[in-house]
Design a protein around this motif. Structure first.
Motif, PDB file in Angstrom:
ATOM      1  N   VAL A 157       0.847  -1.199   0.000  1.00 15.70           N
ATOM      2  CA  VAL A 157       0.000   0.000   0.000  1.00 15.70           C
ATOM      3  C   VAL A 157       0.885   1.253   0.000  1.00 15.70           C
ATOM      4  O   VAL A 157       0.632   2.208  -0.740  1.00 15.70           O
ATOM      5  CB  VAL A 157      -0.967  -0.007   1.205  1.00 15.70           C
ATOM      6  N   VAL A 158       1.935   1.242   0.804  1.00 23.14           N
ATOM      7  CA  VAL A 158       2.845   2.387   0.854  1.00 23.14           C
ATOM      8  C   VAL A 158       3.486   2.596  -0.519  1.00 23.14           C
ATOM      9  O   VAL A 158       3.569   3.725  -1.004  1.00 23.14           O
ATOM     10  CB  VAL A 158       3.906   2.212   1.961  1.00 23.14           C
ATOM     11  N   VAL A 159       3.921   1.528  -1.155  1.00 18.10           N
ATOM     12  CA  VAL A 159       4.520   1.639  -2.493  1.00 18.10           C
ATOM     13  C   VAL A 159       3.521   2.259  -3.462  1.00 18.10           C
ATOM     14  O   VAL A 159       3.856   3.194  -4.194  1.00 18.10           O
ATOM     15  CB  VAL A 159       5.000   0.267  -3.022  1.00 18.10           C
ATOM     16  N   ARG A 160       2.311   1.755  -3.491  1.00 18.94           N
ATOM     17  CA  ARG A 160       1.313   2.249  -4.441  1.00 18.94           C
ATOM     18  C   ARG A 160       0.988   3.720  -4.216  1.00 18.94           C
ATOM     19  O   ARG A 160       0.932   4.507  -5.162  1.00 18.94           O
ATOM     20  CB  ARG A 160       0.043   1.402  -4.369  1.00 18.94           C
ATOM     21  N   VAL A 161       0.784   4.101  -2.965  1.00 20.35           N
ATOM     22  CA  VAL A 161       0.444   5.492  -2.667  1.00 20.35           C
ATOM     23  C   VAL A 161       1.634   6.406  -2.959  1.00 20.35           C
ATOM     24  O   VAL A 161       1.493   7.447  -3.603  1.00 20.35           O
ATOM     25  CB  VAL A 161      -0.045   5.636  -1.208  1.00 20.35           C
ATOM     26  N   ALA A 162       2.817   6.023  -2.493  1.00 25.06           N
ATOM     27  CA  ALA A 162       4.008   6.857  -2.701  1.00 25.06           C
ATOM     28  C   ALA A 162       4.351   6.977  -4.173  1.00 25.06           C
ATOM     29  O   ALA A 162       4.635   8.073  -4.669  1.00 25.06           O
ATOM     30  CB  ALA A 162       5.188   6.288  -1.924  1.00 25.06           C
ATOM     31  N   PHE A 163       4.322   5.860  -4.884  1.00 25.44           N
ATOM     32  CA  PHE A 163       4.657   5.890  -6.306  1.00 25.44           C
ATOM     33  C   PHE A 163       3.638   6.742  -7.064  1.00 25.44           C
ATOM     34  O   PHE A 163       4.006   7.535  -7.936  1.00 25.44           O
ATOM     35  CB  PHE A 163       4.719   4.471  -6.878  1.00 25.44           C
ATOM     36  N   GLY A 164       2.363   6.609  -6.719  1.00 20.53           N
ATOM     37  CA  GLY A 164       1.327   7.427  -7.347  1.00 20.53           C
ATOM     38  C   GLY A 164       1.557   8.909  -7.118  1.00 20.53           C
ATOM     39  O   GLY A 164       1.406   9.722  -8.039  1.00 20.53           O
ATOM     40  N   ARG A 165       1.908   9.272  -5.899  1.00 23.25           N
ATOM     41  CA  ARG A 165       2.227  10.677  -5.607  1.00 23.25           C
ATOM     42  C   ARG A 165       3.427  11.130  -6.420  1.00 23.25           C
ATOM     43  O   ARG A 165       3.437  12.216  -6.990  1.00 23.25           O
ATOM     44  CB  ARG A 165       2.567  10.842  -4.112  1.00 23.25           C
ATOM     45  N   TRP A 166       4.454  10.296  -6.444  1.00 20.95           N
ATOM     46  CA  TRP A 166       5.718  10.641  -7.103  1.00 20.95           C
ATOM     47  C   TRP A 166       5.518  10.862  -8.602  1.00 20.95           C
ATOM     48  O   TRP A 166       6.009  11.841  -9.154  1.00 20.95           O
ATOM     49  CB  TRP A 166       6.737   9.550  -6.820  1.00 20.95           C
ATOM     50  N   VAL A 167       4.815   9.964  -9.273  1.00 20.12           N
ATOM     51  CA  VAL A 167       4.642  10.103 -10.721  1.00 20.12           C
ATOM     52  C   VAL A 167       3.663  11.212 -11.085  1.00 20.12           C
ATOM     53  O   VAL A 167       3.720  11.732 -12.194  1.00 20.12           O
ATOM     54  CB  VAL A 167       4.236   8.790 -11.439  1.00 20.12           C
ATOM     55  N   GLY A 192      11.112  15.199  -6.625  1.00 22.08           N
ATOM     56  CA  GLY A 192      12.246  14.876  -5.774  1.00 22.08           C
ATOM     57  C   GLY A 192      12.514  13.381  -5.766  1.00 22.08           C
ATOM     58  O   GLY A 192      12.149  12.654  -6.691  1.00 22.08           O
ATOM     59  N   ASP A 193      13.085  12.940  -4.691  1.00 20.91           N
ATOM     60  CA  ASP A 193      13.545  11.558  -4.548  1.00 20.91           C
ATOM     61  C   ASP A 193      12.393  10.636  -4.142  1.00 20.91           C
ATOM     62  O   ASP A 193      11.688  10.914  -3.165  1.00 20.91           O
ATOM     63  CB  ASP A 193      14.656  11.552  -3.491  1.00 20.91           C
ATOM     64  N   LEU A 194      12.231   9.527  -4.856  1.00 17.98           N
ATOM     65  CA  LEU A 194      11.171   8.577  -4.531  1.00 17.98           C
ATOM     66  C   LEU A 194      11.368   7.994  -3.136  1.00 17.98           C
ATOM     67  O   LEU A 194      10.399   7.766  -2.415  1.00 17.98           O
ATOM     68  CB  LEU A 194      11.093   7.462  -5.582  1.00 17.98           C
ATOM     69  N   LYS A 195      12.607   7.778  -2.732  1.00 18.40           N
ATOM     70  CA  LYS A 195      12.857   7.221  -1.405  1.00 18.40           C
ATOM     71  C   LYS A 195      12.285   8.149  -0.324  1.00 18.40           C
ATOM     72  O   LYS A 195      11.664   7.680   0.630  1.00 18.40           O
ATOM     73  CB  LYS A 195      14.353   7.019  -1.178  1.00 18.40           C
ATOM     74  N   ALA A 196      12.452   9.446  -0.475  1.00 21.47           N
ATOM     75  CA  ALA A 196      11.902  10.401   0.489  1.00 21.47           C
ATOM     76  C   ALA A 196      10.376  10.354   0.487  1.00 21.47           C
ATOM     77  O   ALA A 196       9.741  10.412   1.553  1.00 21.47           O
ATOM     78  CB  ALA A 196      12.398  11.811   0.179  1.00 21.47           C
ATOM     79  N   THR A 239       5.423   8.723   3.148  1.00 21.65           N
ATOM     80  CA  THR A 239       4.169   7.974   3.081  1.00 21.65           C
ATOM     81  C   THR A 239       4.087   6.963   4.219  1.00 21.65           C
ATOM     82  O   THR A 239       3.036   6.805   4.848  1.00 21.65           O
ATOM     83  CB  THR A 239       4.022   7.287   1.706  1.00 21.65           C
ATOM     84  N   LEU A 240       5.200   6.299   4.506  1.00 25.39           N
ATOM     85  CA  LEU A 240       5.229   5.359   5.621  1.00 25.39           C
ATOM     86  C   LEU A 240       4.996   6.096   6.943  1.00 25.39           C
ATOM     87  O   LEU A 240       4.251   5.622   7.800  1.00 25.39           O
ATOM     88  CB  LEU A 240       6.550   4.593   5.647  1.00 25.39           C
TER      89      LEU A 240
END
Length: 187
Positions: free
Chosen positions: A152-162, A168-172, A177-178
């Motif tokens: 869920v964190v990956v999906r939400v964070a990646f969606g925000r990032w793209v 900025g940095d996807l890791k951040a 998001t976590l």
């Protein structure tokens, strides 16, 4: 045309992305991708099983990287601490090219078949994370719950990032998001 031209896989990926953006996924053929890349359709099939695979190649590598990251977490760390390390590793892999990731995501979201395949890929990643946690001695349902939370964190964070033009940095973004998840789950 040279038979085993170096860089054919990369050229095929670039040609496919260009054509998917220009014409749409459904309207693009393997022959057109190969022609634009300067190779034969036969060469295309040496690199990819089908035209969908251009968008999903690397999933196995990502999965192995996530599981390896979990395995390298020091003993005694909790399940979510191990997931956080795996998310960092995933961000290193997924966050390499924002422009390409944005294009890829828009292509996937415009096609129900590709969206379904993306969801299947995410489910497989969730199972891999859970298996990695189980290998560390985390029992069920904790392993499955932590792994699915990570997805869920990956999906939400990646969606925000793209979705952002200068994210900025996807890791951040993953870490933020976590942290947000931890905030919303406090009772």
């Amino acid at each position: 045309m040279v038979r085993w031209e170096p860089g054919a896989g990369g050229r095929l990926r670039e040609a496919a992305m260009e054509l998917y953006v220009e014409r749409g996924f459904e309207q693009t053929t393997v022959a057109e991708i190969a022609q634009r890349a300067g190779v034969t359709a036969r060469t295309f099939f040496r690199h990819f099983a089908d035209k969908r695979e251009v968008l999903f190649a690397g999933s196995e590598e990502l999965s192995k990287g996530l599981v390896q990251a979990i395995a390298e977490v020091p003993a005694g760390a909790g399940a979510m601490a191990a997931i956080a390390v795996a998310l960092d590793a995933g961000a290193d892999f997924l966050g390499l090219d924002h422009t390409r990731s944005r294009q890829r995501q828009s292509i996937i979201e415009a096609n129900p078949e590709l969206l379904e395949r993306e969801l299947i890929k995410m489910a497989r990643l969730g199972r891999a994370l859970a298996d990695g946690l189980r290998a560390r001695g985390v029992g069920d349902p904790e392993a499955a719950l932590a792994a699915e939370t990570g997805i869920v964190v990956v999906r939400v964070a990646f969606g925000r990032w793209v979705s952002e033009t200068d994210p900025g940095d996807l890791k951040a973004v993953m870490r933020d998001t976590l942290a947000a998840l931890r905030t919303v789950t406090k009772a």
